[in-house]
Design an enzyme around this catalytic site. Structure first.
Site, PDB file in Angstrom:
ATOM      1  N   LEU A 128      24.253  77.473 -31.925  1.00  0.00           N
ATOM      2  CA  LEU A 128      24.721  76.146 -31.979  1.00  0.00           C
ATOM      3  C   LEU A 128      23.527  75.234 -32.577  1.00  0.00           C
ATOM      4  CD1 LEU A 128      26.928  74.020 -30.879  1.00  0.00           C
ATOM      5  CD2 LEU A 128      25.566  74.020 -28.687  1.00  0.00           C
ATOM      6  N   ILE A 129      24.249  74.486 -33.468  1.00  0.00           N
ATOM      7  CA  ILE A 129      23.639  73.406 -34.051  1.00  0.00           C
ATOM      8  C   ILE A 129      24.199  72.130 -33.323  1.00  0.00           C
ATOM      9  CG2 ILE A 129      22.580  71.909 -36.105  1.00  0.00           C
ATOM     10  CD1 ILE A 129      21.413  74.785 -35.720  1.00  0.00           C
ATOM     11  N   GLY A 134      25.861  70.080 -40.747  1.00  0.00           N
ATOM     12  CA  GLY A 134      26.367  69.800 -42.185  1.00  0.00           C
ATOM     13  C   GLY A 134      25.061  69.290 -43.109  1.00  0.00           C
ATOM     14  N   HIS A 181      20.990  73.521 -41.412  1.00  0.00           N
ATOM     15  CA  HIS A 181      20.140  73.622 -40.404  1.00  0.00           C
ATOM     16  C   HIS A 181      20.642  75.252 -39.844  1.00  0.00           C
ATOM     17  CE1 HIS A 181      17.963  70.000 -40.118  1.00  0.00           C
ATOM     18  NE2 HIS A 181      19.152  69.301 -39.912  1.00  0.00           N
ATOM     19  N   GLY A 182      21.823  75.321 -39.905  1.00  0.00           N
ATOM     20  CA  GLY A 182      22.370  76.678 -39.607  1.00  0.00           C
ATOM     21  C   GLY A 182      21.940  77.822 -40.403  1.00  0.00           C
ATOM     22  N   GLU A 235      32.474  88.788 -28.395  1.00  0.00           N
ATOM     23  CA  GLU A 235      32.111  87.421 -28.845  1.00  0.00           C
ATOM     24  C   GLU A 235      32.491  87.129 -30.279  1.00  0.00           C
ATOM     25  OE1 GLU A 235      27.863  87.085 -26.237  1.00  0.00           O
ATOM     26  OE2 GLU A 235      27.911  88.329 -28.005  1.00  0.00           O
TER      27      GLU A 235
END
EC number: 2.3.1.48
Length: 423
Positions: free
Chosen positions: A242-243, A249, A252-253, A280
Site C-alpha cells: 500500500l502506498i 501516482g 513510489h510503488g 490474496e
C-alpha cells in the site's frame, strides 16, 4: 403481526413518510470516514489534506452504509511519521433525537475493533504528540534512497526505503497503527500475525525539513512472506502493498517493488519471488506495477535481447530471469510477451499474426484442460449429464472468450510499454 399488517394497510402514507425520514439518517461510510496524515497543527482543520477510503465494507457491511446519523464524520487522523492517532466521531443529528424506538449503528465500536489502544480523542493531546514527531526515526536498515520532483513544492523531495525486522524496538506498535489503512484501501485485507518470523517488512518514508529539523513521514509499505522450499531455499511472496493516497501516482510503488526485488536477488537462499497467493488475488493495479518493474529489470538480460526475443520464449530466458533476478517462470513468460510486442511491428500482418497466435496459445491452456476433462466425462457420465457439460464448453463461445482475453492482454501490455517509454 396482524396488528402491524392492519396498520400498514390503513396508514401506507404514514409508513412511507417514516421510511423517508429514516432514510435521511443513512450515511455513505466511504464519505463519512475522513483520514489525514498530519505534519502541522494547521493540517487538522485543512480540508484539502483529507482523503477517504476506497472500501469500508469490512467494518460497515456490503452496503458501506452507517445508519442513525446525519452529517456523520468519522475522523481518523494520524501523525505523518509515527502514525499516532486521533479518533473522533461527529454528527449533526442522531436518529434517537427524532425516533425513540430506533437505535443507531455503533460506529465508534466498529472502528475501535481495528485501531489499537493508545489513540487520542482530544485534539490538544494529539497536537502535543505532533511536537514529538521530530524524535521519530525510520525503523530498520536503509536499502535505497531516491528523489521525486514535486511540482507544487518546486523541488526534488527525498525518499527512503527501509527493511525492518519485527524485533526492532517500537516497530510492533507502529505496525499495528500502519495496518489499519489496509481495511480502507485493500478489498480483501486482513491483519497478519507479526509473531511469525517468516514475515519481512519494507517501509517507504519521505525525508523533509521543518523549522530547520529533519523529519520523516510514512509513505507506504509492503509485507513479504518467506515460504520454505525443500531442502534449503525460500520463496518470498508479496502479501500486502500500500502506498498512501496522498503519495500515489508519484512512482513510489515501482521504487518499492524494484528495491524489494533487488534485495532478494542478493540472497543465495532465495529460489525465486512468487506472486500473491490465490487467497490474496492481486489487484489490477498491482499486476500493472509488477509487469512494469519486471520488464524494466529484464531489459538488462542478454537472453531478452531483440535477437533472442524474435526466436521465441526459451529455457535460457527462464533460467537467466530466475538466476539473476529471482523471477519465476510464469512472470518471465509475461515479460517475454511484453518485450516481444515492443519488438513487433503490429502493422505487418504476418508479424502481428505470429504474435497473436503465440499469446493465444498460452491463453488457450485452460480451454485445453476443459477438453481433456470432457474426454474423461464421456466415459463416465450419462448422456443428459454430458450434454449439460458440453453446452458449457461450446467451441464458438470459447473462441469469443479467447479473443476477448487476447485483446485485454494486449491493452495491458501496451499500457506497460507506454509507461516504460516515459521512464
Amino acid at each position: 403481526a396482524v396488528m402491524i399488517d392492519m396498520f400498514l394497510c390503513v396508514f401506507p402514507t404514514a409508513v412511507n413518510d417514516m421510511e423517508k425520514k429514516l432514510a435521511e439518517f443513512k450515511c455513505d461510510t466511504n464519505e463519512a470516514v475522513c483520514l489525514k496524515l498530519v505534519r502541522f497543527p494547521e493540517d487538522i482543520d485543512d480540508e484539502s489534506t483529507t482523503f477517504h477510503p476506497e472500501y469500508s465494507h469490512q467494518l460497515f457491511g456490503d452496503d458501506e452504509v452507517a445508519f442513525g446519523y446525519k452529517g456523520l464524520q468519522i475522523q481518523l487522523y494520524y501523525s505523518a511519521g509515527n502514525l499516532s492517532t486521533l479518533f473522533k466521531v461527529k454528527y449533526t443529528a442522531r436518529v434517537t433525537d427524532t425516533f425513540d424506538c430506533v437505535e443507531p449503528d455503533d460506529v465508534e465500536g466498529k472502528v475501535r475493533e481495528i485501531i489499537p489502544a493508545g489513540f487520542c480523542c482530544n485534539t490538544d493531546d494529539f497536537i502535543s504528540l505532533l511536537e514529538k514527531e521530530a524524535n521519530f526515526r525510520p525503523f530498520g536498515s536503509l536499502l535505497h534512497t531516491y528523489k521525486v520532483h514535486n511540482v507544487e513544492a518546486g523541488e526534488d523531495l527525498t525518499y527512503q526505503i527501509h527493511k525492518v525486522d519485527v524485533s526492532c524496538p517500537g516497530f510492533r506498535e507502529y505496525h499495528e497503527r500502519l495496518q489499519t489503512f489496509l481495511m480502507w484501501f485493500i478489498e480483501t485485507a486482513s491483519f497478519i500475525d507479526v509473531d511469525d518470523d517468516h514475515w519481512d517488512f519494507f517501509l517507504v518514508f519521505e525525508k523533509y525539513n521543518k523549522d530547520g529539523e529533519t523529519l520523516y513521514a510514512s509513505v507506504g509499505y509492503m509485507t513479504v512472506y518467506n515460504y520454505y522450499v525443500y531442502p534449503d531455499k525460500t520463496r518470498p511472496r508479496v502479501s500486502q502493498m500500500l502506498i498512501f493516497p496522498p503519495f500515489q501516482g508519484e512512482g513510489h510503488g515501482a521504487q518499492l517493488l524494484e528495491t524489494v526485488h533487488r534485495y532478494y536477488c542478493t540472497s543465495a537462499k532465495v529460489q525465486d519471488i512468487t506472486g500473491m497467493s490465490p487467497h490474496e488475488d492481486p489487484s489490477e493495479n498491482y499486476v500493472k506495477l509488477r509487469d512494469f518493474v519486471l520488464v524494466k529489470l529484464c531489459l538488462t538480460l542478454p537472453s531478452f535481447s531483440s535477437e533472442k526475443l524474435s526466436q521465441g520464449f526459451s529455457e535460457e530466458m527462464v533460467s537467466e530471469a530466475r538466476e539473476k533476478l529471482k523471477i519465476n517462470k510464469k512472470h518471465a513468460r509475461r515479460v517475454y510477451e511484453i518485450l516481444r510486442l515492443r519488438n513487433t511491428d503490429m502493422s505487418d500482418e504476418e508479424k502481428a499474426r505470429e504474435f497473436r497466435l503465440e499469446v493465444k496459445k498460452r491463453l488457450y491452456g485452460p480451454y485445453r484442460k476443459n477438453q481433456r476433462e470432457l474426454t474423461k466425462m464421456r466415459k463416465c457420465l450419462r448422456p443428459e449429464e454430458l450434454a449439460s457439460h458440453i453446452s458449457q464448453m461450446d467451441t464458438s463461445l470459447q473462441h469469443e472468450e479467447l479473443e476477448k482475453s487476447y485483446q485485454d492482454v494486449l491493452a495491458d501490455y501496451r499500457r506497460v510499454l507506454e509507461r516504460l517509454a516515459q521512464a
